[in-house]
Design a protein around this motif. Structure first.
Motif, PDB file in Angstrom:
ATOM      1  N   ASN A 260      24.611  19.685 -10.727  1.00 15.17           N
ATOM      2  CA  ASN A 260      25.998  20.010 -11.078  1.00 15.17           C
ATOM      3  C   ASN A 260      27.028  19.486 -10.076  1.00 15.17           C
ATOM      4  O   ASN A 260      28.096  20.084  -9.909  1.00 15.17           O
ATOM      5  CB  ASN A 260      26.173  21.529 -11.245  1.00 15.17           C
ATOM      6  N   TYR A 261      26.725  18.383  -9.431  1.00 17.17           N
ATOM      7  CA  TYR A 261      27.703  17.798  -8.504  1.00 17.17           C
ATOM      8  C   TYR A 261      28.905  17.285  -9.294  1.00 17.17           C
ATOM      9  O   TYR A 261      28.757  16.727 -10.389  1.00 17.17           O
ATOM     10  CB  TYR A 261      27.077  16.663  -7.701  1.00 17.17           C
ATOM     11  N   SER A 262      30.083  17.467  -8.721  1.00 19.66           N
ATOM     12  CA  SER A 262      31.316  17.074  -9.391  1.00 19.66           C
ATOM     13  C   SER A 262      32.130  16.178  -8.471  1.00 19.66           C
ATOM     14  O   SER A 262      32.334  16.509  -7.304  1.00 19.66           O
ATOM     15  CB  SER A 262      32.117  18.335  -9.754  1.00 19.66           C
ATOM     16  N   ALA A 263      32.583  15.040  -8.996  1.00 15.78           N
ATOM     17  CA  ALA A 263      33.361  14.119  -8.163  1.00 15.78           C
ATOM     18  C   ALA A 263      34.421  13.421  -9.000  1.00 15.78           C
ATOM     19  O   ALA A 263      34.182  13.046 -10.152  1.00 15.78           O
ATOM     20  CB  ALA A 263      32.449  13.086  -7.514  1.00 15.78           C
ATOM     21  N   SER A 264      35.583  13.254  -8.403  1.00 12.65           N
ATOM     22  CA  SER A 264      36.649  12.487  -9.047  1.00 12.65           C
ATOM     23  C   SER A 264      37.296  11.574  -8.015  1.00 12.65           C
ATOM     24  O   SER A 264      37.384  11.913  -6.831  1.00 12.65           O
ATOM     25  CB  SER A 264      37.700  13.422  -9.660  1.00 12.65           C
ATOM     26  N   ASP A 265      37.721  10.409  -8.470  1.00 11.89           N
ATOM     27  CA  ASP A 265      38.396   9.424  -7.615  1.00 11.89           C
ATOM     28  C   ASP A 265      37.673   9.226  -6.291  1.00 11.89           C
ATOM     29  O   ASP A 265      38.283   9.272  -5.214  1.00 11.89           O
ATOM     30  CB  ASP A 265      39.845   9.852  -7.359  1.00 11.89           C
ATOM     31  N   SER A 266      36.362   9.009  -6.361  1.00 18.40           N
ATOM     32  CA  SER A 266      35.556   8.912  -5.141  1.00 18.40           C
ATOM     33  C   SER A 266      34.629   7.708  -5.186  1.00 18.40           C
ATOM     34  O   SER A 266      34.236   7.229  -6.252  1.00 18.40           O
ATOM     35  CB  SER A 266      34.744  10.195  -4.938  1.00 18.40           C
ATOM     36  N   LEU A 267      34.273   7.239  -4.008  1.00 20.27           N
ATOM     37  CA  LEU A 267      33.361   6.105  -3.845  1.00 20.27           C
ATOM     38  C   LEU A 267      32.144   6.576  -3.061  1.00 20.27           C
ATOM     39  O   LEU A 267      32.280   7.172  -1.997  1.00 20.27           O
ATOM     40  CB  LEU A 267      34.051   4.975  -3.079  1.00 20.27           C
ATOM     41  N   PHE A 268      30.955   6.286  -3.606  1.00 23.42           N
ATOM     42  CA  PHE A 268      29.705   6.632  -2.922  1.00 23.42           C
ATOM     43  C   PHE A 268      28.921   5.339  -2.721  1.00 23.42           C
ATOM     44  O   PHE A 268      28.554   4.677  -3.696  1.00 23.42           O
ATOM     45  CB  PHE A 268      28.874   7.606  -3.769  1.00 23.42           C
ATOM     46  N   PHE A 269      28.638   5.011  -1.471  1.00 18.11           N
ATOM     47  CA  PHE A 269      27.926   3.762  -1.214  1.00 18.11           C
ATOM     48  C   PHE A 269      26.456   4.028  -0.891  1.00 18.11           C
ATOM     49  O   PHE A 269      25.973   5.151  -1.036  1.00 18.11           O
ATOM     50  CB  PHE A 269      28.663   2.960  -0.145  1.00 18.11           C
ATOM     51  N   SER A 270      25.728   3.027  -0.474  1.00 18.48           N
ATOM     52  CA  SER A 270      24.260   3.043  -0.439  1.00 18.48           C
ATOM     53  C   SER A 270      23.674   4.328   0.134  1.00 18.48           C
ATOM     54  O   SER A 270      24.088   4.799   1.199  1.00 18.48           O
ATOM     55  CB  SER A 270      23.753   1.869   0.409  1.00 18.48           C
ATOM     56  N   ASN A 271      22.698   4.861  -0.590  1.00 20.40           N
ATOM     57  CA  ASN A 271      21.873   5.980  -0.113  1.00 20.40           C
ATOM     58  C   ASN A 271      22.636   7.284   0.094  1.00 20.40           C
ATOM     59  O   ASN A 271      22.195   8.151   0.839  1.00 20.40           O
ATOM     60  CB  ASN A 271      21.147   5.596   1.191  1.00 20.40           C
ATOM     61  N   CYS A 272      23.769   7.443  -0.560  1.00 20.51           N
ATOM     62  CA  CYS A 272      24.466   8.732  -0.505  1.00 20.51           C
ATOM     63  C   CYS A 272      23.726   9.754  -1.368  1.00 20.51           C
ATOM     64  O   CYS A 272      23.074   9.408  -2.350  1.00 20.51           O
ATOM     65  CB  CYS A 272      25.902   8.589  -1.008  1.00 20.51           C
ATOM     66  N   GLN A 273      23.863  11.018  -0.986  1.00 21.12           N
ATOM     67  CA  GLN A 273      23.297  12.112  -1.775  1.00 21.12           C
ATOM     68  C   GLN A 273      24.349  13.192  -1.953  1.00 21.12           C
ATOM     69  O   GLN A 273      24.994  13.598  -0.986  1.00 21.12           O
ATOM     70  CB  GLN A 273      22.072  12.713  -1.083  1.00 21.12           C
ATOM     71  N   GLY A 274      24.505  13.644  -3.190  1.00 26.03           N
ATOM     72  CA  GLY A 274      25.443  14.721  -3.460  1.00 26.03           C
ATOM     73  C   GLY A 274      24.829  15.731  -4.409  1.00 26.03           C
ATOM     74  O   GLY A 274      24.366  15.361  -5.489  1.00 26.03           O
ATOM     75  N   GLU A 275      24.803  16.986  -4.005  1.00 26.26           N
ATOM     76  CA  GLU A 275      24.261  18.045  -4.852  1.00 26.26           C
ATOM     77  C   GLU A 275      25.142  19.277  -4.742  1.00 26.26           C
ATOM     78  O   GLU A 275      25.658  19.601  -3.671  1.00 26.26           O
ATOM     79  CB  GLU A 275      22.830  18.405  -4.442  1.00 26.26           C
ATOM     80  N   ASN A 276      25.288  19.980  -5.869  1.00 29.79           N
ATOM     81  CA  ASN A 276      25.894  21.318  -5.938  1.00 29.79           C
ATOM     82  C   ASN A 276      27.392  21.374  -5.658  1.00 29.79           C
ATOM     83  O   ASN A 276      28.104  22.152  -6.263  1.00 29.79           O
ATOM     84  CB  ASN A 276      25.190  22.294  -4.972  1.00 29.79           C
ATOM     85  N   GLY A 277      27.881  20.597  -4.743  1.00 37.47           N
ATOM     86  CA  GLY A 277      29.262  20.727  -4.305  1.00 37.47           C
ATOM     87  C   GLY A 277      30.242  19.877  -5.086  1.00 37.47           C
ATOM     88  O   GLY A 277      30.009  19.489  -6.236  1.00 37.47           O
ATOM     89  N   GLU A 278      31.355  19.560  -4.420  1.00 34.71           N
ATOM     90  CA  GLU A 278      32.459  18.874  -5.080  1.00 34.71           C
ATOM     91  C   GLU A 278      33.052  17.827  -4.148  1.00 34.71           C
ATOM     92  O   GLU A 278      33.103  18.015  -2.932  1.00 34.71           O
ATOM     93  CB  GLU A 278      33.524  19.912  -5.460  1.00 34.71           C
ATOM     94  N   ALA A 279      33.500  16.719  -4.743  1.00 31.95           N
ATOM     95  CA  ALA A 279      34.168  15.669  -3.968  1.00 31.95           C
ATOM     96  C   ALA A 279      35.433  15.253  -4.688  1.00 31.95           C
ATOM     97  O   ALA A 279      35.453  15.132  -5.917  1.00 31.95           O
ATOM     98  CB  ALA A 279      33.248  14.465  -3.791  1.00 31.95           C
ATOM     99  N   CYS A 280      36.469  15.020  -3.921  1.00 30.75           N
ATOM    100  CA  CYS A 280      37.734  14.565  -4.499  1.00 30.75           C
ATOM    101  C   CYS A 280      38.358  13.535  -3.563  1.00 30.75           C
ATOM    102  O   CYS A 280      38.600  13.831  -2.388  1.00 30.75           O
ATOM    103  CB  CYS A 280      38.670  15.745  -4.703  1.00 30.75           C
TER     104      CYS A 280
END
Length: 662
Positions: A260-280
Motif C-alpha cells: 500500500n505504498y503511495s507516491a505522487s510527483d516523485s522519482l525513485f531510482f535504482s534499487n529503491c524500496q518503498g513500503e507502507n508509507g507515503e512519498a510526495c
C-alpha cells in the motif's frame, strides 16, 4: 516483415459457426499457418492481423490452455504467434501484441488517440508548487534528473534538456500501443495508453493509465494486485505490488514498491524500496529505503538513505505554501520518530535523531549525529566514522544491487571515502578549528549555525576527520604504487604523477555518481551549445565519468597529499612515503578498533535484555548466544579483524618494497 493473407471463404464460414463476428472480414488478415480451430466468440473491428495459434500455456497449478482467442473483441489489433487471449470484458483496441503472450480476465486494454506513454510527463519534484519539474522518459537516469531539478540557475541548460526530452517523447508517440512477447496479463482492470515490454507480468492490477513498463527478458517487471498507476514510467527489473498507488512517478531499475505504498510527483531510482508509507515530491536517489506505515517523505532529496519508522518532514511553514525543500546527502539515516523542518541540509552519512526545526546545514560536517535535546539540535561531528552500522551499510549496498538489465541507467559509486566526502572533511576540520579559535578552547558549547557542539565532541570530531583523511590519502598512494619494483626515487616520483589534470578542484555527488565538478560542467556546456543532442549522449558522458573515477581520484588525492603533508611533488622522498604509510596504518587500525568496540556493544549484557524466557542470567546468555551467536565468531567481527591484518600486511609490503631506496 511477416507475411499475411486474407481469410478464405471456408475459414470465414468456420469462424462464423464458432460465434465470431467481423465488421468487414476483408480487414482480418492472418498468417500462413493460421488455424480457425482456436478462435471462438471473437469480434473483429478495424484492421486486425492474427498470427498462428500453435502451442499451449501451462499456468500455475498445472492447468494447460491452448493458444487462441476466446470471448474477446479486437479493434485495430495485431496478435503475434502462439498467444492466448480470452475473457476480455470490453475490448482491446489499437495494440500490437508480441508472441507467446497470455491475456485473460481483463476489463479493457486500449490506446485512445496519440499517446507518449508517460514520456514527457512533468513531475513536480522537491517543490510541490513547481519550478523544479523533471520530464520523465524511458532513458531517465538519476544524474539527468539531478541536473534538471537542481541546475535552475542555468535556464538555457534546462530549456535544452527539455527540448531533447520533448524530441524523444514526440519521436516515440503513437496512436498504437505495444504489448511485448512472453507477457502475462491476468485478472486486471483497465489498461489505457500503456506500453508494456517483453516478459512483463501483470496480475490483479486495478488501473494503469498513460505509462511505459520497460520490462525485458533480462529484467522482467512485475505489477501486482491492487496497483493503480497514472502518468508513470516503470523501469526494468522493478516490482510494484500490493495496492501501491503512483501518480506522476518514475520508478527506476530494480525498485520494489509494495504494501500500500503511495507516491505522487516523485522519482525513485535504482534499487529503491518503498513500503507502507507515503512519498510526495521526493527525489529518491539510488538505494533510498522506507518500510514503515507512519513514514512520510516529502520534498526531500535522498540517496543511500534508510528512513526510520515515523520519519517525517515539513515543506511549508503555513505562510506561502509548500515551497521549502531539503537534502539528506548520501548515506544519511533517520531514526524512529525523527522530524526535520525544511529547508535543511544534512551531511553525508549522518544520523538524524529527534525533532529538528532550526534549518541546519551540516553538509560540510559529514558522518555526524544530529541529536535533539530540549528542542535544540546538538551536532556530534565525525562520530559516525566509527559506527559499525556505517561500515555495514557500505558493504551491503553493492551486494544489494538487484539490477539484471545489462543496460544500466544509473552509474553508482559505492565508496564511503571519496574526494566528495574527504573534501567535506577538510572543510569540516577547518570549521571546527575556527570555532575553537574564535570561541576559545575552554568553551563548553560551540554554536554552529543553528546547532550546538559540545567541547568534547568538537575535539573528537577534528580527530575523526584527520584519521579519515589519513586513511583515504594512504589508501590512494598505496594503490598507486602497488605491483611495481622501483629502482630509484625518481621512478617513484614519476609514478606518482597523475595521468590527467582532470580531477582537481571540487567534486560533486550527482545522485549516486561521484565526479569532478569540472567534468559535469563540461557536459552541461556541451548540452547548452548543442554538441550533445540526445539522451543517450548524456548517459554516455555520465558513464565516461564513472569509468574514469579512479584516474580522476588520484589526480585529486595527489594534490591533497602534498597539501596535507606539506610536500613538494619534485622533492617527495621514500621516507616521506613511508611516513604516510605508517600514519595510514595507525589510522586504519585505529578506526577498525573503534568499529570493533562499537560492534561489541551489540553483545553487552544490556543488549541481552529480552532474551531468556523465564530463567537465570546464564539462561539469558545461552538464549542470546543461540539466536545472535558469539561475538568472536560474528561474520562482521571476524571481517574487521581480518581487515586489520590485511591492511597491516599491505602497508608493510610497500614499505619493504621501497625501503631500500630510503
Amino acid at each position: 516483415m511477416k507475411a499475411y493473407r486474407m481469410l478464405t471463404e471456408d475459414e470465414v464460414l468456420q469462424l462464423k459457426s464458432q460465434s465470431c463476428l467481423a465488421d468487414d472480414w476483408n480487414n482480418v488478415l492472418v498468417s500462413s499457418d493460421f488455424n480457425t480451430a482456436y478462435v471462438h466468440h471473437t469480434r473483429f473491428s478495424g484492421n486486425v492481423k492474427l498470427g498462428s495459434f500453435d502451442g499451449e500455456f501451462t499456468l500455475k497449478g498445472g492447468i494447460k490452455k491452448h493458444a487462441g482467442l476466446r470471448h474477446v473483441t479486437l479493434h485495430n489489433v495485431t496478435v503475434g504467434d502462439c498467444c492466448c487471449i480470452e475473457n476480455i470484458q470490453n475490448y482491446i483496441a489499437n495494440y500490437e501484441i508480441g508472441d507467446h503472450t497470455f491475456i485473460e480476465n481483463v476489463d479493457i486494454i486500449l490506446v485512445d488517440g496519440l499517446s507518449k506513454f508517460g514520456n514527457g510527463v512533468e513531475v513536480a519534484v522537491l517543490n510541490e508548487t513547481g519550478g523544479r519539474e523533471v520530464l520523465i522518459n524511458d532513458k531517465l537516469s538519476a544524474h539527468q534528473a539531478y541536473i534538471l531539478a537542481l541546475y535552475r540557475h542555468r535556464p538555457e541548460l534546462i530549456n535544452r534538456i527539455k527540448e531533447i526530452t520533448d524530441f524523444y517523447s514526440n519521436k516515440h508517440a503513437s496512436d498504437k500501443g505495444a504489448i511485448g512477447s512472453h507477457v502475462m496479463i491476468v485478472n486486471t482492470g483497465s489498461i489505457k495508453n500503456v506500453r508494456i515490454g517483453d516478459y512483463c507480468y501483470i496480475e490483479g492490477t486495478c488501473r494503469l493509465k498513460n505509462g511505459s513498463i520497460n520490462s525485458n527478458a533480462d529484467a522482467p517487471v512485475h505489477i501486482g494486485y491492487g496497483v493503480i498507476c497514472e502518468d508513470f514510467i516503470i523501469s526494468s527489473g522493478s516490482h510494484v505490488d500490493d495496492g501501491t498507488m503512483l501518480s506522476r512517478c518514475f520508478v527506476g531499475q530494480a525498485c520494489q514498491l509494495g504494501h500500500n505504498y503511495s507516491a505522487s510527483d516523485s522519482l525513485f531510482f535504482s534499487n529503491c524500496q518503498g513500503e507502507n508509507g507515503e512519498a510526495c515530491a521526493i527525489f529518491a536517489g539510488p538505494f533510498t529505503v522506507t518500510h514503515h506505515k507512519s513514514t512520510l517523505l516529502i520534498a526531500g532529496m535522498f540517496s543511500f538513505m534508510n528512513a526510520g519508522s515515523g520519519s517525517n518532514q515539513s515543506n511549508h511553514m503555513y505562510k506561502l505554501g509548500p515551497i521549502h525543500q531539503g537534502t539528506l546527502e548520501r548515506g544519511a539515516k533517520t531514526t524512529s520518530d525523527s522530524y526535520i523542518l525544511w529547508p535543511a541540509r544534512v551531511g553525508a552519512f549522518s544520523l538524524v535523531m529527534g525533532r529538528h526545526v532550526n534549518h541546519a546545514d551540516t553538509s560540510n560536517l559529514p558522518f555526524s549525529y544530529l541529536i535533539e535535546q530540549g528542542n535544540t539540535t546538538y551536532l556530534v561531528p565525525g562520530v559516525n566514522l566509527r559506527s559499525v552500522g556505517t561500515i555495514r551499510d557500505a558493504q551491503k549496498w553493492p551486494k544489494r544491487d538487484k539490477r539484471k538489465d545489462p543496460n544500466k541507467l544509473d552509474y553508482i559509486n559505492y565508496n564511503l571515502l571519496s574526494p566528495y566526502t574527504i573534501q567535506k572533511m577538510f572543510k569540516g576540520r577547518e570549521i571546527l578549528k575556527e570555532l575553537k579559535r574564535v570561541s576559545g578552547e575552554t568553551s563548553e558549547i560551540y554554536s554552529f549555525q543553528s546547532a550546538k557542539i559540545k567541547n568534547s565532541s568538537l575535539n573528537k570530531g577534528i580527530g575523526f576527520y584527520e584519521i579519515a583523511i589519513q586513511k583515504f590519502l594512504g589508501n590512494s598512494i598505496i594503490k598507486r604504487l602497488e605491483g611495481v619494483d622501483f629502482k630509484s626515487c625518481e621512478e617513484i616520483r614519476a609514478r606518482l604523477k597523475p595521468d590527467t589534470e582532470i580531477g582537481l578542484g571540487e567534486w560533486v555527488d550527482v545522485s549516486g555518481l561521484i565526479a569532478p565538478k569540472s567534468e559535469v560542467d563540461k557536459l552541461l556546456d556541451g548540452i547548452e551549445n548543442g554538441d550533445i543532442n540526445r539522451l543517450d549522449e548524456m548517459n554516455t558522458s555520465f558513464e565516461t565519468m564513472h569509468q574514469n573515477y579512479y584516474t580522476y581520484e588520484w589526480t585529486w588525492a595527489y594534490n591533497k597529499i602534498q597539501e596535507f603533508y606539506k610536500l613538494n611533488s619534485d622533492e617527495i622522498t621514500v621516507q616521506d612515503i613511508i611516513n604516510i604509510v605508517n600514519q595510514w596504518k595507525e589510522a586504519v587500525i585505529g578506526l577498525d578498533k573503534m568499529v570493533y568496540a562499537d560492534a561489541k556493544k551489540e553483545f553487552s549484557l544490556s543488549s541481552m535484555t529480552g532474551f531468556g524466557a523465564d530463567g537465570s542470567r546464564e539462561e539469558k546468555e545461552q538464549d542470546f548466544e543461540q539466536v545472535r551467536g558469539v561475538f568472536e565468531s560474528n561474520p562482521f567481527v571476524t571481517a574487521v579483524l581480518k581487515h586489520i591484518d590485511d591492511k597491516t600486511v599491505l602497508g608493510n609490503e610497500l614499505i619493504n618494497r621501497i625501503g631500500h631506496l630510503a
